[in-house]
Enzyme design. Structure first.
Site, PDB file in Angstrom:
ATOM      1  N   ARG A  75       9.249  47.327  55.936  1.00  0.00           N
ATOM      2  CA  ARG A  75       9.491  45.885  55.787  1.00  0.00           C
ATOM      3  C   ARG A  75       8.881  45.100  56.953  1.00  0.00           C
ATOM      4  O   ARG A  75       8.385  43.979  56.758  1.00  0.00           O
ATOM      5  CB  ARG A  75      10.986  45.590  55.614  1.00  0.00           C
ATOM      6  CG  ARG A  75      11.916  46.118  56.703  1.00  0.00           C
ATOM      7  CD  ARG A  75      13.356  46.040  56.203  1.00  0.00           C
ATOM      8  NE  ARG A  75      14.402  46.357  57.171  1.00  0.00           N
ATOM      9  CZ  ARG A  75      14.827  47.573  57.480  1.00  0.00           C
ATOM     10  NH1 ARG A  75      14.252  48.638  56.929  1.00  0.00           N
ATOM     11  NH2 ARG A  75      15.827  47.756  58.330  1.00  0.00           N
TER      12      ARG A  75
ATOM     13  N   GLU B 141      15.113  48.714  63.393  1.00  0.00           N
ATOM     14  CA  GLU B 141      16.412  48.037  63.323  1.00  0.00           C
ATOM     15  C   GLU B 141      17.466  48.885  64.032  1.00  0.00           C
ATOM     16  O   GLU B 141      17.300  50.100  64.186  1.00  0.00           O
ATOM     17  CB  GLU B 141      16.783  47.805  61.845  1.00  0.00           C
ATOM     18  CG  GLU B 141      18.099  47.079  61.610  1.00  0.00           C
ATOM     19  CD  GLU B 141      18.219  45.785  62.411  1.00  0.00           C
ATOM     20  OE1 GLU B 141      18.082  45.802  63.647  1.00  0.00           O
ATOM     21  OE2 GLU B 141      18.481  44.733  61.781  1.00  0.00           O
TER      22      GLU B 141
ATOM     23  N   HIS C 133      13.063  43.414  63.593  1.00  0.00           N
ATOM     24  CA  HIS C 133      14.268  43.333  62.750  1.00  0.00           C
ATOM     25  C   HIS C 133      15.330  42.441  63.393  1.00  0.00           C
ATOM     26  O   HIS C 133      15.287  42.184  64.602  1.00  0.00           O
ATOM     27  CB  HIS C 133      14.825  44.743  62.565  1.00  0.00           C
ATOM     28  CG  HIS C 133      13.822  45.677  61.976  1.00  0.00           C
ATOM     29  ND1 HIS C 133      13.768  45.966  60.640  1.00  0.00           N
ATOM     30  CD2 HIS C 133      12.789  46.352  62.547  1.00  0.00           C
ATOM     31  CE1 HIS C 133      12.759  46.786  60.403  1.00  0.00           C
ATOM     32  NE2 HIS C 133      12.145  47.038  61.548  1.00  0.00           N
TER      33      HIS C 133
ATOM     34  N   HIS D   1      11.066  40.586  59.928  1.00  0.00           N
ATOM     35  CA  HIS D   1      10.386  40.768  58.648  1.00  0.00           C
ATOM     36  C   HIS D   1      10.897  39.774  57.597  1.00  0.00           C
ATOM     37  O   HIS D   1      12.000  39.223  57.722  1.00  0.00           O
ATOM     38  CB  HIS D   1      10.612  42.202  58.135  1.00  0.00           C
ATOM     39  CG  HIS D   1      12.061  42.524  57.993  1.00  0.00           C
ATOM     40  ND1 HIS D   1      12.795  42.163  56.893  1.00  0.00           N
ATOM     41  CD2 HIS D   1      12.927  43.116  58.837  1.00  0.00           C
ATOM     42  CE1 HIS D   1      14.042  42.527  57.055  1.00  0.00           C
ATOM     43  NE2 HIS D   1      14.163  43.111  58.238  1.00  0.00           N
TER      44      HIS D   1
HETATM   45  C1  DG2 Z   1      19.710  44.094  58.697  1.00  0.00           C
HETATM   46  C2  DG2 Z   1      20.506  43.296  59.669  1.00  0.00           C
HETATM   47  O1  DG2 Z   1      18.525  44.422  59.330  1.00  0.00           O
HETATM   48  O2  DG2 Z   1      21.780  43.178  59.251  1.00  0.00           O
HETATM   49  O3  DG2 Z   1      20.116  46.447  58.910  1.00  0.00           O
HETATM   50  O4  DG2 Z   1      21.207  45.365  57.343  1.00  0.00           O
HETATM   51  O5  DG2 Z   1      16.687  42.819  60.005  1.00  0.00           O
HETATM   52  O6  DG2 Z   1      16.121  45.055  59.117  1.00  0.00           O
HETATM   53  O7  DG2 Z   1      17.112  43.282  57.605  1.00  0.00           O
HETATM   54  P1  DG2 Z   1      17.050  43.862  58.967  1.00  0.00           P
HETATM   55  C3  DG2 Z   1      20.408  45.405  58.288  1.00  0.00           C
HETATM   56  P2  DG2 Z   1      22.933  42.360  59.974  1.00  0.00           P
HETATM   57  O8  DG2 Z   1      23.182  42.993  61.324  1.00  0.00           O
HETATM   58  O9  DG2 Z   1      22.508  40.917  60.079  1.00  0.00           O
HETATM   59  O10 DG2 Z   1      24.112  42.550  59.049  1.00  0.00           O
END
Ligand code: DG2
Length: 249
Positions: free
Chosen positions: A60, A87, A182, A9
């Site tokens: 997102r 994610e 994600h 995203h």
């Molecule tokens: C990020 C990835 O997920 O974080 O969950 O903070 O892709 O949904 O923005 P996304 C989060 P990192 O593992 O790179 O810290």
């Protein structure tokens, strides 16, 4: 040969604020929306015509897909939303600032939580409103499947079966597929596709809002993969993602 497009995203509000997000349903920033539109324009320029799209149940990723499809003039497409593309669940870290967490626990510990393959972040309790089983959108899911925290290995365990059982059969039918998801759910998929070792996956960082094209052979093995867009800017964006969990300036 088959071709699929994977895309993280666009920038979310918590990407901007540098907070661990996981399954928290934060929206895109203005910049994130622009990234999604640019991604759609890039795909359009390359002549991509899709038949089916997959995304998570988080806005997102859903909004990124809608904006990109709008640019492509392919808003008519069927979209399958599934939590298995969500994610990685960041457990009790969700909501915390990544840099502040590094200042408190050290860069090394945060690096382990963010990028180690099999060390999960601290878990939520089942009383937490952040446990998905306590949230209405997941009410029909088996609570046993709803994570209290996840390491990348746990994410692989839900993403890869979903890929194998749901997405691959559609690819074999000849459908052109676009997946928006994600950073870590895509790292899980790419680890599988490219057969990346548990040690080497640590170094893979995915930029926001950038289409990643995979050309696959009949066994779903990558022939080649490449990001669309300004390659120098993409390299810098990957390095910026890697640096998000560091203390200091
Ligand atoms: C990020 C990835 O997920 O974080 O969950 O903070 O892709 O949904 O923005 P996304 C989060 P990192 O593992 O790179 O810290």
């Amino acid at each position: 040969m088959y071709k699929i497009v994977l895309m993280r995203h666009g920038e979310s509000q918590w990407n901007l604020e540098n907070r661990f997000t996981g399954w928290v349903d934060v929206d895109l920033t203005e910049k994130g929306r622009k990234e999604a539109a640019l991604a759609g324009q890039l795909l359009k320029k390359q002549g991509f015509v899709f038949d089916l799209c997959y995304t998570s149940v988080l806005k997102r990723a859903i909004r990124t897909l809608c904006i990109a499809l709008d640019e492509l003039d392919q808003l008519y497409l069927p979209v399958i939303k599934d939590w298995r593309l969500n994610e990685r669940h960041y457990g009790a870290l969700q909501g915390l600032n990544k840099k502040e967490t590094a200042e408190k626990f050290g860069n090394e510990q945060v690096m382990i939580w963010r990028r180690s393959y099999d060390v999960p972040p601290p878990a939520l309790s089942k009383e937490s409103p952040m446990w998905p089983a306590n949230q209405s959108r997941y009410r029909l899911e088996d609570p046993e499947l709803m994570p209290l925290t996840e390491c990348l290995k746990d994410t692989v365990k839900r993403v890869v079966p979903y890929w194998e059982n749901e997405i691959v059969p559609k690819i074999r039918e000849g459908k052109q597929i676009l997946i928006t998801a994600h950073g870590n759910s895509l790292r899980a998929l790419i680890k599988h596709l490219d057969n990346i070792s548990d040690a080497d996956i640590v170094g893979l960082n995915i930029p926001t809002g950038t289409p990643l094209v995979y050309e696959l052979d009949e066994n779903m093995k990558p022939i080649k993969s490449y990001y669309l867009g300004d390659q120098e800017a993409i390299k810098n964006a990957m390095a910026a993602v890697a640096a998000q969990g560091k203390a200091g300036k």
